[in-house]
Design a protein around this motif. Sequence first.
Motif, PDB file in Angstrom:
ATOM      1  N   ALA A 107       0.832  -1.204   0.000  1.00  0.00           N
ATOM      2  CA  ALA A 107       0.000   0.000   0.000  1.00  0.00           C
ATOM      3  C   ALA A 107       0.865   1.252   0.000  1.00  0.00           C
ATOM      4  O   ALA A 107       0.578   2.230  -0.714  1.00  0.00           O
ATOM      5  CB  ALA A 107      -0.929  -0.012   1.214  1.00  0.00           C
ATOM      6  N   TYR A 108       1.928   1.237   0.788  1.00  0.00           N
ATOM      7  CA  TYR A 108       2.818   2.397   0.870  1.00  0.00           C
ATOM      8  C   TYR A 108       3.552   2.617  -0.450  1.00  0.00           C
ATOM      9  O   TYR A 108       3.699   3.754  -0.917  1.00  0.00           O
ATOM     10  CB  TYR A 108       3.811   2.216   2.011  1.00  0.00           C
ATOM     11  N   MET A 109       4.019   1.538  -1.081  1.00  0.00           N
ATOM     12  CA  MET A 109       4.726   1.665  -2.349  1.00  0.00           C
ATOM     13  C   MET A 109       3.813   2.246  -3.425  1.00  0.00           C
ATOM     14  O   MET A 109       4.233   3.087  -4.225  1.00  0.00           O
ATOM     15  CB  MET A 109       5.266   0.303  -2.788  1.00  0.00           C
ATOM     16  N   ARG A 110       2.583   1.793  -3.446  1.00  0.00           N
ATOM     17  CA  ARG A 110       1.643   2.306  -4.445  1.00  0.00           C
ATOM     18  C   ARG A 110       1.323   3.773  -4.181  1.00  0.00           C
ATOM     19  O   ARG A 110       1.201   4.574  -5.115  1.00  0.00           O
ATOM     20  CB  ARG A 110       0.391   1.452  -4.444  1.00  0.00           C
ATOM     21  N   GLU A 111       1.205   4.121  -2.925  1.00  0.00           N
ATOM     22  CA  GLU A 111       0.935   5.518  -2.559  1.00  0.00           C
ATOM     23  C   GLU A 111       2.088   6.424  -2.970  1.00  0.00           C
ATOM     24  O   GLU A 111       1.879   7.537  -3.458  1.00  0.00           O
ATOM     25  CB  GLU A 111       0.707   5.604  -1.047  1.00  0.00           C
ATOM     26  N   GLN A 112       3.326   5.940  -2.778  1.00  0.00           N
ATOM     27  CA  GLN A 112       4.520   6.745  -3.063  1.00  0.00           C
ATOM     28  C   GLN A 112       5.044   6.555  -4.487  1.00  0.00           C
ATOM     29  O   GLN A 112       6.006   7.212  -4.869  1.00  0.00           O
ATOM     30  CB  GLN A 112       5.634   6.365  -2.075  1.00  0.00           C
ATOM     31  N   ASN A 113       4.425   5.646  -5.233  1.00  0.00           N
ATOM     32  CA  ASN A 113       4.921   5.278  -6.561  1.00  0.00           C
ATOM     33  C   ASN A 113       6.397   4.900  -6.481  1.00  0.00           C
ATOM     34  O   ASN A 113       7.236   5.346  -7.276  1.00  0.00           O
ATOM     35  CB  ASN A 113       4.729   6.418  -7.563  1.00  0.00           C
ATOM     36  N   ALA A 114       6.721   4.048  -5.525  1.00  0.00           N
ATOM     37  CA  ALA A 114       8.107   3.690  -5.225  1.00  0.00           C
ATOM     38  C   ALA A 114       8.518   2.428  -5.970  1.00  0.00           C
ATOM     39  O   ALA A 114       7.783   1.442  -5.992  1.00  0.00           O
ATOM     40  CB  ALA A 114       8.279   3.470  -3.719  1.00  0.00           C
ATOM     41  N   GLY A 115       9.702   2.475  -6.564  1.00  0.00           N
ATOM     42  CA  GLY A 115      10.241   1.294  -7.211  1.00  0.00           C
ATOM     43  C   GLY A 115      11.015   0.410  -6.257  1.00  0.00           C
ATOM     44  O   GLY A 115      11.137  -0.793  -6.464  1.00  0.00           O
ATOM     45  N   MET A 116      11.560   1.013  -5.195  1.00  0.00           N
ATOM     46  CA  MET A 116      12.336   0.289  -4.181  1.00  0.00           C
ATOM     47  C   MET A 116      11.913   0.819  -2.814  1.00  0.00           C
ATOM     48  O   MET A 116      11.914   2.024  -2.579  1.00  0.00           O
ATOM     49  CB  MET A 116      13.831   0.509  -4.389  1.00  0.00           C
ATOM     50  N   CYS A 117      11.541  -0.088  -1.932  1.00  0.00           N
ATOM     51  CA  CYS A 117      11.057   0.316  -0.610  1.00  0.00           C
ATOM     52  C   CYS A 117      11.631  -0.605   0.446  1.00  0.00           C
ATOM     53  O   CYS A 117      11.765  -1.817   0.236  1.00  0.00           O
ATOM     54  CB  CYS A 117       9.529   0.264  -0.583  1.00  0.00           C
ATOM     55  N   PHE A 118      11.982  -0.029   1.599  1.00  0.00           N
ATOM     56  CA  PHE A 118      12.477  -0.811   2.725  1.00  0.00           C
ATOM     57  C   PHE A 118      11.785  -0.319   3.990  1.00  0.00           C
ATOM     58  O   PHE A 118      11.330   0.826   4.051  1.00  0.00           O
ATOM     59  CB  PHE A 118      13.993  -0.713   2.861  1.00  0.00           C
ATOM     60  N   THR A 119      11.693  -1.167   4.991  1.00  0.00           N
ATOM     61  CA  THR A 119      10.934  -0.817   6.192  1.00  0.00           C
ATOM     62  C   THR A 119      11.806  -0.828   7.434  1.00  0.00           C
ATOM     63  O   THR A 119      12.921  -1.372   7.432  1.00  0.00           O
ATOM     64  CB  THR A 119       9.766  -1.809   6.413  1.00  0.00           C
TER      65      THR A 119
END
Length: 254
Positions: A107-119
């Motif tokens: 959900a966060y990646m789609r919101e941010q339009n992120a190609g790479m995400c880490f938590t």
Amino acid sequence: MTEAVPVVSVIMPVYNCEAYLREAMESVLHQSFENWELIIVDDYSTDRSLAIAESFSDERIRLFRHESNCGAAAARNTALEHARGRFVAFMDSDDAWLNRKLESQLAYMREQNAGMCFTAYETIEADGSHRNYVKVPSRIDYKGFLKNTITCSHTIMFDLDIVKIDWLIAPAYRGYDFPEDLATWLQVLKRGVVGIGFNEVLAKNRKHGKSRSSQKHKAVKRTWNQYRKGEGLNVLYSSYCLFWQLTHAVLKRL
């Protein structure tokens, strides 16, 4: 009937991890988001790891085995060859996820339009007891990652529609020892990709005597090799980056 394509491909290399593998696999099975495939590559384990992986009957689990021990990077590459999902998440066989990890991160990646995400994540001891929590910055680029490998691989997810991952770079390809995870993420970030940090604790990173990162002197040498030989940095800038890497490593333990 056409087989449904999973949204997320979870990549898990396995080598002699019988003590923790069941917990790692169950943490994927218990995800609130269910449209995933778990691709396990057993890297010629000599303990009960393969038998444990085979004991799970969920059809979303796909199991492959190397005929010789090739290393974690090669095992991840084998898994990537078989991945079908738009999103790829990395998972280590001695770590664990919280059950909302995939749902929240997607959900966060789609919101941010992120190609790479880490938590963010929790560091735990071998027995699962709490050590500390590690927070993450909202963004990190190539130069920032040289100084601060803030993420653990099992928190990273990629959107392959946005970011291309060629392969994980294995030491055998270059003939010297280096941190293959760091090398691969730097390879991605060097293209201008910005990693997006999601500062919610969604995973557990286990520290134990058998983990590669527990060998501190060798880990420092591997990082130095990556700076000098992999990235081609001069001695002065390599020393500067290593100083900040070590400083941030200490801060992560607080």
